[in-house]
Design a protein around this motif. Structure first.
Motif, PDB file in Angstrom:
ATOM      1  N   ALA A   1     -16.276  54.532  -0.615  1.00  0.00           N
ATOM      2  CA  ALA A   1     -16.496  55.736   0.232  1.00  0.00           C
ATOM      3  C   ALA A   1     -17.910  55.834   0.807  1.00  0.00           C
ATOM      4  O   ALA A   1     -17.962  56.547   1.762  1.00  0.00           O
ATOM      5  CB  ALA A   1     -16.117  56.996  -0.515  1.00  0.00           C
ATOM      6  N   THR A   2     -18.835  55.316   0.054  1.00  0.00           N
ATOM      7  CA  THR A   2     -20.314  55.171   0.646  1.00  0.00           C
ATOM      8  C   THR A   2     -20.446  54.421   1.808  1.00  0.00           C
ATOM      9  O   THR A   2     -20.999  54.669   2.806  1.00  0.00           O
ATOM     10  CB  THR A   2     -21.292  54.798  -0.527  1.00  0.00           C
ATOM     11  OG1 THR A   2     -20.960  55.694  -1.696  1.00  0.00           O
ATOM     12  CG2 THR A   2     -22.560  54.985  -0.284  1.00  0.00           C
ATOM     13  N   THR A   3     -20.045  53.075   1.715  1.00  0.00           N
ATOM     14  CA  THR A   3     -20.029  52.043   2.830  1.00  0.00           C
ATOM     15  C   THR A   3     -18.958  52.227   3.909  1.00  0.00           C
ATOM     16  O   THR A   3     -19.173  51.698   5.007  1.00  0.00           O
ATOM     17  CB  THR A   3     -20.445  50.730   2.068  1.00  0.00           C
ATOM     18  OG1 THR A   3     -19.245  50.477   1.721  1.00  0.00           O
ATOM     19  CG2 THR A   3     -21.348  50.765   1.141  1.00  0.00           C
ATOM     20  N   GLY A   4     -18.010  52.709   3.391  1.00  0.00           N
ATOM     21  CA  GLY A   4     -16.613  52.607   4.236  1.00  0.00           C
ATOM     22  C   GLY A   4     -16.122  51.494   4.589  1.00  0.00           C
ATOM     23  O   GLY A   4     -15.262  51.181   5.405  1.00  0.00           O
TER      24      GLY A   4
ATOM     25  N   ASN B   1     -14.555  47.228   7.824  1.00  0.00           N
ATOM     26  CA  ASN B   1     -15.635  48.259   7.917  1.00  0.00           C
ATOM     27  C   ASN B   1     -15.051  49.503   8.540  1.00  0.00           C
ATOM     28  O   ASN B   1     -15.004  49.143   9.828  1.00  0.00           O
ATOM     29  CB  ASN B   1     -16.703  47.482   8.382  1.00  0.00           C
ATOM     30  CG  ASN B   1     -17.881  48.657   8.471  1.00  0.00           C
ATOM     31  OD1 ASN B   1     -17.776  49.568   8.010  1.00  0.00           O
ATOM     32  ND2 ASN B   1     -18.899  48.289   9.281  1.00  0.00           N
ATOM     33  N   LEU B   2     -14.685  50.288   7.950  1.00  0.00           N
ATOM     34  CA  LEU B   2     -14.335  51.758   8.567  1.00  0.00           C
ATOM     35  C   LEU B   2     -15.229  52.639   8.712  1.00  0.00           C
ATOM     36  O   LEU B   2     -14.890  53.719   9.306  1.00  0.00           O
ATOM     37  CB  LEU B   2     -13.012  52.390   7.745  1.00  0.00           C
ATOM     38  CG  LEU B   2     -11.891  51.319   7.428  1.00  0.00           C
ATOM     39  CD1 LEU B   2     -10.908  51.879   6.335  1.00  0.00           C
ATOM     40  CD2 LEU B   2     -11.293  50.875   8.670  1.00  0.00           C
ATOM     41  N   GLY B   3     -16.533  52.177   8.371  1.00  0.00           N
ATOM     42  CA  GLY B   3     -17.600  53.188   8.505  1.00  0.00           C
ATOM     43  C   GLY B   3     -18.120  53.872  10.028  1.00  0.00           C
ATOM     44  O   GLY B   3     -18.458  54.907   9.969  1.00  0.00           O
ATOM     45  N   ALA B   4     -17.518  53.063  10.838  1.00  0.00           N
ATOM     46  CA  ALA B   4     -17.565  53.582  12.353  1.00  0.00           C
ATOM     47  C   ALA B   4     -17.172  54.779  12.499  1.00  0.00           C
ATOM     48  O   ALA B   4     -17.715  55.536  13.507  1.00  0.00           O
ATOM     49  CB  ALA B   4     -17.344  52.681  13.052  1.00  0.00           C
TER      50      ALA B   4
ATOM     51  N   GLY C   1     -23.383  62.642   8.596  1.00  0.00           N
ATOM     52  CA  GLY C   1     -23.350  63.012   7.596  1.00  0.00           C
ATOM     53  C   GLY C   1     -21.459  63.180   6.925  1.00  0.00           C
ATOM     54  O   GLY C   1     -21.458  63.570   5.941  1.00  0.00           O
ATOM     55  N   GLN C   2     -20.784  62.914   7.795  1.00  0.00           N
ATOM     56  CA  GLN C   2     -19.496  62.794   7.559  1.00  0.00           C
ATOM     57  C   GLN C   2     -19.156  61.856   6.475  1.00  0.00           C
ATOM     58  O   GLN C   2     -19.720  60.569   6.388  1.00  0.00           O
ATOM     59  CB  GLN C   2     -18.520  62.645   8.825  1.00  0.00           C
ATOM     60  CG  GLN C   2     -18.701  63.699   9.800  1.00  0.00           C
ATOM     61  CD  GLN C   2     -18.132  63.262  11.034  1.00  0.00           C
ATOM     62  OE1 GLN C   2     -17.689  62.226  11.342  1.00  0.00           O
ATOM     63  NE2 GLN C   2     -17.842  64.419  11.897  1.00  0.00           N
ATOM     64  N   THR C   3     -17.960  61.966   5.584  1.00  0.00           N
ATOM     65  CA  THR C   3     -17.511  60.978   4.721  1.00  0.00           C
ATOM     66  C   THR C   3     -16.200  60.499   4.996  1.00  0.00           C
ATOM     67  O   THR C   3     -15.490  61.082   5.706  1.00  0.00           O
ATOM     68  CB  THR C   3     -17.922  61.248   3.344  1.00  0.00           C
ATOM     69  OG1 THR C   3     -17.098  62.553   3.117  1.00  0.00           O
ATOM     70  CG2 THR C   3     -18.904  61.837   3.102  1.00  0.00           C
ATOM     71  N   LEU C   4     -15.718  59.278   4.432  1.00  0.00           N
ATOM     72  CA  LEU C   4     -14.401  59.052   4.597  1.00  0.00           C
ATOM     73  C   LEU C   4     -13.544  58.968   3.381  1.00  0.00           C
ATOM     74  O   LEU C   4     -14.088  58.833   2.078  1.00  0.00           O
ATOM     75  CB  LEU C   4     -14.277  57.416   5.126  1.00  0.00           C
ATOM     76  CG  LEU C   4     -14.904  57.275   6.454  1.00  0.00           C
ATOM     77  CD1 LEU C   4     -15.012  55.650   6.739  1.00  0.00           C
ATOM     78  CD2 LEU C   4     -14.349  58.007   7.696  1.00  0.00           C
ATOM     79  N   LYS C   5     -12.327  59.283   3.336  1.00  0.00           N
ATOM     80  CA  LYS C   5     -11.390  59.212   2.198  1.00  0.00           C
ATOM     81  C   LYS C   5      -9.919  58.576   2.587  1.00  0.00           C
ATOM     82  O   LYS C   5      -9.391  58.819   3.818  1.00  0.00           O
ATOM     83  CB  LYS C   5     -11.255  60.743   1.826  1.00  0.00           C
ATOM     84  CG  LYS C   5     -10.409  60.831   0.643  1.00  0.00           C
ATOM     85  CD  LYS C   5     -10.199  62.391   0.296  1.00  0.00           C
ATOM     86  CE  LYS C   5      -9.077  62.550  -1.045  1.00  0.00           C
ATOM     87  NZ  LYS C   5      -9.069  63.857  -1.375  1.00  0.00           N
TER      88      LYS C   5
END
Length: 533
Positions: free
Chosen positions: A117-120, A92-95, A100-104
């Motif tokens: 990308a939604t859940t991270g 879980n990289l969502g932390a 409102g930021q997103t991950l890639k």
């Protein structure tokens, strides 16, 4: 003022029962997730039973080095980031994304993993080959990257020893054989197999599995589909690179129990050349009337790939074909249902095999032993009432090399003056008492491999002709029996095999005699033929 209980108050058990009934009180609401062992628990993890794969929590610093657990994963500083082909991954990289930021993720992901990308979450079962993957985790605000983290994943190879064949005997709660499982793992995380359950025939299946985190083992969940007449079978089998044995459980309708098996010998763990084998099946001393007195026997071979095959007869003359494989334990598992009644009748178990050039067997071994059960069947010509209880059978195997001369055979068997001593018992016959028929007590081995009898002092025994096949050590003959109170006059067929090279005792072979008895046309019983030096 002391608290008062409400008039409709319930105890803890009643409240729990009401809750369960309200949530799972019908078939549609039934809780269907099956229980798993501690090694597969993911929400509450016992680190004595499995590796720790609880996703790291941002801000927590388990080792006190100033870096959070999640930062260590991202920086490659934690041993937990060393993964293997076949591992289940769920990071879980969502932390790292807030407000409102997103991950890639930039870079090529290991085969089998996907990034949401939604859940991270970075998750999946690792496949492909071992490699080092240099990735970047970008924290984005819209299309603008705010921060970048190096994410280094080291993927090690799938444990090579798990890539093998396996076999396991199905053993019921009554400790009796119920069938056999054959399993092959030729590619990481993928299995193919077949299952035979008593009265249900043979089925095949395929599927996938994951490794137990931190261990060179897997608990494979196997499902073999059912039909309109055969129930679905569920099998759990544990394989371990550090053990020769496999274990597990099975359920197929009302048939349930445990698995007892082993890893199969590989090409390098089998004999360097094809070797012939002879097998004797000893069900103990029987009277030949209620239970067959004859020794079962079979002749066969083991190949350089560990394939084992036998053909012969059970102690009631029922023809059998046994197909098995050599295990690293030096044993083979056998299972067959040769009778018309396939609901209950069977022969199966664990057979020890002689060393015929393969590497030394592992210290870990299964307890040897086979079982034989014949259910009632009026169409049978022998023992049509069946057995009251399954018979334990001691299986004894020996290698047999082709013999050129009778002298060579005498030496291999340890004979004195080319004499084979014999004992015949059961179904009203006895070579010990000579009543009611005087029977042979010894055979003389002639130069052409025929077997002749010498007349005892008290008279001539029943007429006999027989011979030994020098190519495979099988014995065939005919014993001419007169009519008695227990049998009809007949030329009784005699069959068996020789067992040269047994480590102890005087036994060098065994077989059976088919004795025609009064009753329906063709009815018979069997007597035992024991051959000693």
């Amino acid at each position: 003022m002391s608290p008062q209980m409400p008039v409709n108050g319930k105890g803890e058990q009643a409240a729990l029962a009401e809750l369960v009934q309200s949530r799972h009180g019908s078939l549609a609401q039934a809780y269907r997730m099956s229980e798993v062992g501690e090694a597969l628990d993911t929400r509450i993890q016992n680190v004595n039973e499995r590796g720790d794969t609880v996703p790291p929590v941002a801000g927590r610093d388990s080792d006190g080095d100033g870096l959070s657990d999640l930062e260590e994963v991202l920086l490659g500083a934690s041993r937990d980031t060393v993964l293997r082909v076949g591992d289940f991954v769920d990071l879980n990289l969502g932390a790292f994304a807030t407000g409102g930021q997103t991950l890639k993720i930039v870079g090529r992901l290991p085969a089998g993993l996907t990034f949401n990308a939604t859940t991270g979450r970075l998750s999946g079962v690792l496949s492909g080959t071992a490699a080092l993957y240099d990735l970047q985790l970008l924290v984005m605000q819209g299309t603008i990257p705010l921060r970048a983290y190096n994410l280094q994943l080291t993927v090690e190879a799938f444990p090579a020893r798990l890539l093998a064949g396996y076999e396991a005997l199905l053993v019921g709660i009554d400790d009796l054989p119920k069938g056999i499982l054959r399993l092959s793992v030729t590619r990481p995380s993928l299995w193919t197999g077949s299952l035979e359950v008593i009265g249900q025939g043979r089925r095949s299946g395929t599927g996938s599995f994951v490794l137990v985190p931190g261990r060179q083992s897997s608990e494979i969940q196997m499902v073999f589909k059912g039909t309109a007449t055969v129930p679905q079978a569920n099998v759990t089998v544990t394989i371990n690179a550090e053990s020769a044995l496999v274990s597990g459980t099975f359920t197929s309708g009302t048939v349930t129990g445990e698995l007892r098996g082993f890893r199969l010998a590989s090409l390098g763990g089998s004999p360097p050349a094809i070797r012939k084998l002879n097998l004797v099946l000893d069900a103990g001393v029987q009277d030949g009337v209620t239970y067959p007195a004859g020794f079962g026997w079979a002749k066969g071979s083991v190949t350089t790939k560990g394939a084992v095959s036998f053909k012969g007869q059970l102690g009631d003359t029922q023809a059998i074909t046994l197909t098995a494989n050599l295990g690293v334990t030096g044993q083979a598992l056998v299972w067959t249902q040769p009778y018309r009644n396939k609901v209950d009748s069977y022969f199966g178990g664990i057979v020890p095999l002689p060393n015929v050039g393969q590497p030394e067997a592992t210290v870990e071994q299964l307890t040897p032993g086979t079982w034989w059960f014949k259910a009632a069947d009026e169409k049978e010509l022998s023992y049509f009432a069946g057995f009251a209880e399954p018979l334990p059978v001691n299986a004894v195997a020996a290698a047999f090399d082709t013999i050129k001369t009778s002298d060579e055979l005498s030496t291999a068997l340890g004979l004195t003056a080319s004499t084979l001593n014999v004992e015949i018992e059961g179904s009203g016959l006895s070579s010990t008492t000579g009543v009611p028929v005087l029977l042979p007590t010894a055979f003389n081995l002639a130069t052409n491999f025929s077997l002749t009898t010498s007349a005892p002092v008290s008279g001539s025994p029943a007429a006999w002709t027989g011979k030994i096949n020098k190519a495979d050590g099988s014995l065939t003959g005919t014993l001419t029996l007169p009519v008695t109170s227990s049998n009809l006059a007949s030329k009784a067929p005699v069959t068996g095999v020789l067992l040269p090279g047994l480590p102890s005792g005087n036994t060098i072979g065994a077989g059976l005699i088919r004795v025609t008895v009064p009753g329906k046309k063709g009815q018979f019983q069997t007597s035992s033929l024991l051959i000693e030096k």
